[in-house]
Scaffold this motif. Structure first.
Motif, mmCIF file in Angstrom:
data_model
loop_
_atom_site.group_PDB
_atom_site.id
_atom_site.type_symbol
_atom_site.label_atom_id
_atom_site.label_comp_id
_atom_site.label_asym_id
_atom_site.label_seq_id
_atom_site.Cartn_x
_atom_site.Cartn_y
_atom_site.Cartn_z
ATOM 1 N N GLU A 73 31.008 54.137 59.677
ATOM 2 C CA GLU A 73 29.565 54.394 59.708
ATOM 3 C C GLU A 73 29.252 55.674 60.475
ATOM 4 N N LYS A 74 29.971 55.894 61.543
ATOM 5 C CA LYS A 74 29.748 57.088 62.367
ATOM 6 C C LYS A 74 30.065 58.369 61.605
ATOM 7 N N TYR A 75 31.127 58.326 60.777
ATOM 8 C CA TYR A 75 31.591 59.546 60.111
ATOM 9 C C TYR A 75 31.273 59.592 58.617
ATOM 10 N N ASP A 76 30.371 58.720 58.151
ATOM 11 C CA ASP A 76 29.933 58.732 56.757
ATOM 12 C C ASP A 76 31.096 58.509 55.787
ATOM 13 N N VAL A 77 31.866 57.470 56.056
ATOM 14 C CA VAL A 77 33.016 57.118 55.226
ATOM 15 C C VAL A 77 32.760 55.769 54.552
ATOM 16 N N LEU A 78 33.101 55.664 53.274
ATOM 17 C CA LEU A 78 33.084 54.361 52.616
ATOM 18 C C LEU A 78 34.409 53.673 52.934
ATOM 19 N N LEU A 79 34.335 52.542 53.605
ATOM 20 C CA LEU A 79 35.538 51.787 53.947
ATOM 21 C C LEU A 79 35.532 50.477 53.175
ATOM 22 N N GLU A 80 36.589 50.231 52.417
ATOM 23 C CA GLU A 80 36.760 48.949 51.737
ATOM 24 C C GLU A 80 37.859 48.159 52.433
ATOM 25 N N TYR A 81 37.561 46.900 52.679
ATOM 26 C CA TYR A 81 38.484 45.989 53.356
ATOM 27 C C TYR A 81 38.955 44.994 52.304
ATOM 28 N N VAL A 82 40.154 45.207 51.763
ATOM 29 C CA VAL A 82 40.643 44.383 50.651
ATOM 30 C C VAL A 82 42.090 43.983 50.892
ATOM 31 N N GLY A 83 42.447 42.781 50.421
ATOM 32 C CA GLY A 83 43.808 42.302 50.604
ATOM 33 C C GLY A 83 43.902 40.820 50.304
ATOM 34 N N PRO A 84 45.063 40.235 50.517
ATOM 35 C CA PRO A 84 45.251 38.813 50.217
ATOM 36 C C PRO A 84 44.408 37.925 51.131
ATOM 37 N N LYS A 85 43.950 36.805 50.578
ATOM 38 C CA LYS A 85 43.201 35.839 51.381
ATOM 39 C C LYS A 85 44.094 35.232 52.459
ATOM 40 N N GLN A 86 45.337 34.944 52.077
ATOM 41 C CA GLN A 86 46.336 34.455 53.012
ATOM 42 C C GLN A 86 47.565 35.349 52.902
ATOM 43 N N ALA A 87 48.336 35.425 53.977
ATOM 44 C CA ALA A 87 49.486 36.328 54.004
ATOM 45 C C ALA A 87 50.378 36.126 52.783
ATOM 46 N N ASN A 88 50.554 37.194 52.008
ATOM 47 C CA ASN A 88 51.354 37.143 50.788
ATOM 48 C C ASN A 88 51.824 38.559 50.482
ATOM 49 N N ILE A 89 53.125 38.787 50.568
ATOM 50 C CA ILE A 89 53.676 40.129 50.389
ATOM 51 C C ILE A 89 53.353 40.694 49.013
ATOM 52 N N ASP A 90 53.520 39.900 47.958
ATOM 53 C CA ASP A 90 53.297 40.386 46.587
ATOM 54 C C ASP A 90 51.851 40.827 46.385
ATOM 55 N N GLU A 91 50.893 40.021 46.878
ATOM 56 C CA GLU A 91 49.481 40.395 46.750
ATOM 57 C C GLU A 91 49.169 41.629 47.589
ATOM 58 N N HIS A 92 49.804 41.721 48.739
ATOM 59 C CA HIS A 92 49.619 42.883 49.611
ATOM 60 C C HIS A 92 50.049 44.160 48.874
ATOM 61 N N VAL A 93 51.211 44.089 48.248
ATOM 62 C CA VAL A 93 51.746 45.233 47.499
ATOM 63 C C VAL A 93 50.808 45.602 46.339
ATOM 64 N N LYS A 94 50.332 44.604 45.598
ATOM 65 C CA LYS A 94 49.446 44.854 44.461
ATOM 66 C C LYS A 94 48.146 45.524 44.903
ATOM 67 N N THR A 95 47.615 45.097 46.050
ATOM 68 C CA THR A 95 46.381 45.692 46.557
ATOM 69 C C THR A 95 46.573 47.170 46.870
ATOM 70 N N ILE A 96 47.706 47.506 47.469
ATOM 71 C CA ILE A 96 47.990 48.909 47.791
ATOM 72 C C ILE A 96 48.168 49.722 46.510
ATOM 73 N N GLU A 97 48.853 49.155 45.532
ATOM 74 C CA GLU A 97 49.046 49.841 44.254
ATOM 75 C C GLU A 97 47.710 50.092 43.563
ATOM 76 N N MET A 98 46.810 49.100 43.592
ATOM 77 C CA MET A 98 45.484 49.271 42.992
ATOM 78 C C MET A 98 44.664 50.323 43.734
ATOM 79 N N SER A 99 44.801 50.342 45.058
ATOM 80 C CA SER A 99 44.079 51.332 45.850
ATOM 81 C C SER A 99 44.527 52.748 45.488
ATOM 82 N N ALA A 100 45.835 52.919 45.351
ATOM 83 C CA ALA A 100 46.367 54.234 44.970
ATOM 84 C C ALA A 100 45.899 54.623 43.577
ATOM 85 N N ALA A 101 45.893 53.654 42.660
ATOM 86 C CA ALA A 101 45.444 53.925 41.286
ATOM 87 C C ALA A 101 43.963 54.293 41.241
ATOM 88 N N SER A 102 43.194 53.803 42.215
ATOM 89 C CA SER A 102 41.761 54.101 42.281
ATOM 90 C C SER A 102 41.474 55.461 42.908
#
Length: 333
Positions: A73-102
């Motif tokens: 908010e201070k630096y005018d940045v859009l921050l998205e907080y996304v990831g697995p609901k519960q600890a899960n390596i595969d979902e964690h990896v997929k979220t990072i891959e989707m972020s990069a693709a975006s």
């Protein structure tokens, strides 16, 4: 068809249609919440960052998020907080891959497992998307920088606290969140190195809890049955300490058991006040989140960023609670 059958048929059809509506509606909400937004549609923001937590609703990571959002908010940045609901390596990896693709401007993430995360981070950085690891480093990857606890040192502090609380004589059981996560491994290693020269301290067993207070309590119960000589516990995640304390309290072993915990969830603080947990390791997740956003902006704008920034770590005991009120930012994982 009878009148009763007609009514039943109509009611059944209505129930089905309503169920479909809510399934589609909530399914849409879940999907849109998880998918990062395309950067090129965010002209009103200066930058677009994604923060990927170990698990979304973990209280520790909510503090990291809070710090990151304050900086965003201070630096005018859009921050998205996304990831697995519960600890899960595969979902964690997929979220990072989707972020990069975006095509986001930067990714803030936890470096959990060298085998899976090092090549993933390398691929993201090769796409010209900077990565800063938060809380847990991926030292062997091409990540640009790390900000967070020195997890080896925090484990070492816990070991020294164990020596002080037991006067160097204890049969210790360790309950760790996961065997394969870098920060948990380092917390165990630091503890082991701290106590290894103490002839009166023996590490009897190490068990895994999957970062679950229920599993931590179950493992504690199992250890007490299998190793009656155990008179001290070390939990490497916040939920481990709470699970251990629950069992110790249940069996009224407060005066015969020493517990060294991690972080300062409200339950942990209560157990310290009761004398069930003797000491806990305190971290700074809010600061990690805030500074990680500042570091990413500096990086993008061409300013020099240190490759490793360790936030403060210390030991808290009951007497520390009496000196001052706990800062709300010290609610941890």
């Amino acid at each position: 068809m009878s009148r009763f059958a007609n009514v039943a048929y109509i009611l059944g059809t209505l129930f089905f249609l309503i169920s479909c509506f809510f399934s589609i509606y909530y399914g849409y909400k879940v999907v849109t919440h998880k998918l990062p937004t395309e950067s090129n549609h965010l002209e009103k923001y200066k930058y677009h960052f994604v923060l990927v937590p170990e698990e979304q609703d973990n209280e520790y990571w909510r503090l990291v998020e809070k710090g990151a959002r304050t900086a965003a908010e201070k630096y005018d940045v859009l921050l998205e907080y996304v990831g697995p609901k519960q600890a899960n390596i595969d979902e964690h990896v997929k979220t990072i891959e989707m972020s990069a693709a975006s095509k986001v401007d930067g990714i803030l993430m936890q470096g959990l497992n060298d085998e899976q995360f090092t090549p993933l981070i390398d691929r993201v950085v090769e796409k010209k998307i900077p990565v800063i690891t938060v809380d847990t480093d991926a030292l062997n990857s091409k990540r640009i920088a790390y900000i967070g606890t020195d997890n080896y040192y925090s484990g070492y502090l816990a070991g020294k606290a164990m020596i002080e609380e037991t006067h160097g004589i204890a049969n210790v059981a360790i309950i760790t969140g996961n065997y394969y996560k870098n920060h948990q491994i380092q917390r165990v290693k630091g503890f082991q190195d701290a106590v290894k020269k103490e002839k009166g301290i023996r590490i009897i067993t190490v068990k895994e809890s999957d970062i679950s207070r229920v599993r931590a309590a179950e493992k504690t119960h199992q250890i007490l049955q299998d190793y009656p000589e155990v008179n001290a516990f070390y939990g490497t995640s916040a939920l481990d300490g709470i699970g251990i304390a629950q069992e110790v309290e249940k069996y009224k072993m407060k005066n015969s058991m020493t517990i060294i915990a991690f972080d300062t969830l409200p339950e942990t603080i209560n157990y310290i006040k009761q004398g069930i947990i003797k000491a806990t390791v305190v971290q700074e997740p809010y600061e990690m989140g805030f500074k990680s956003v500042e570091m990413m902006i500096d990086l993008i704008e061409g300013r020099k960023v240190p490759t490793i920034v360790h936030t403060n770590t210390r030991i808290m005991r009951a007497e520390d609670l009496q000196v001052s009120h706990m800062d709300r930012r010290e609610i941890k994982r």
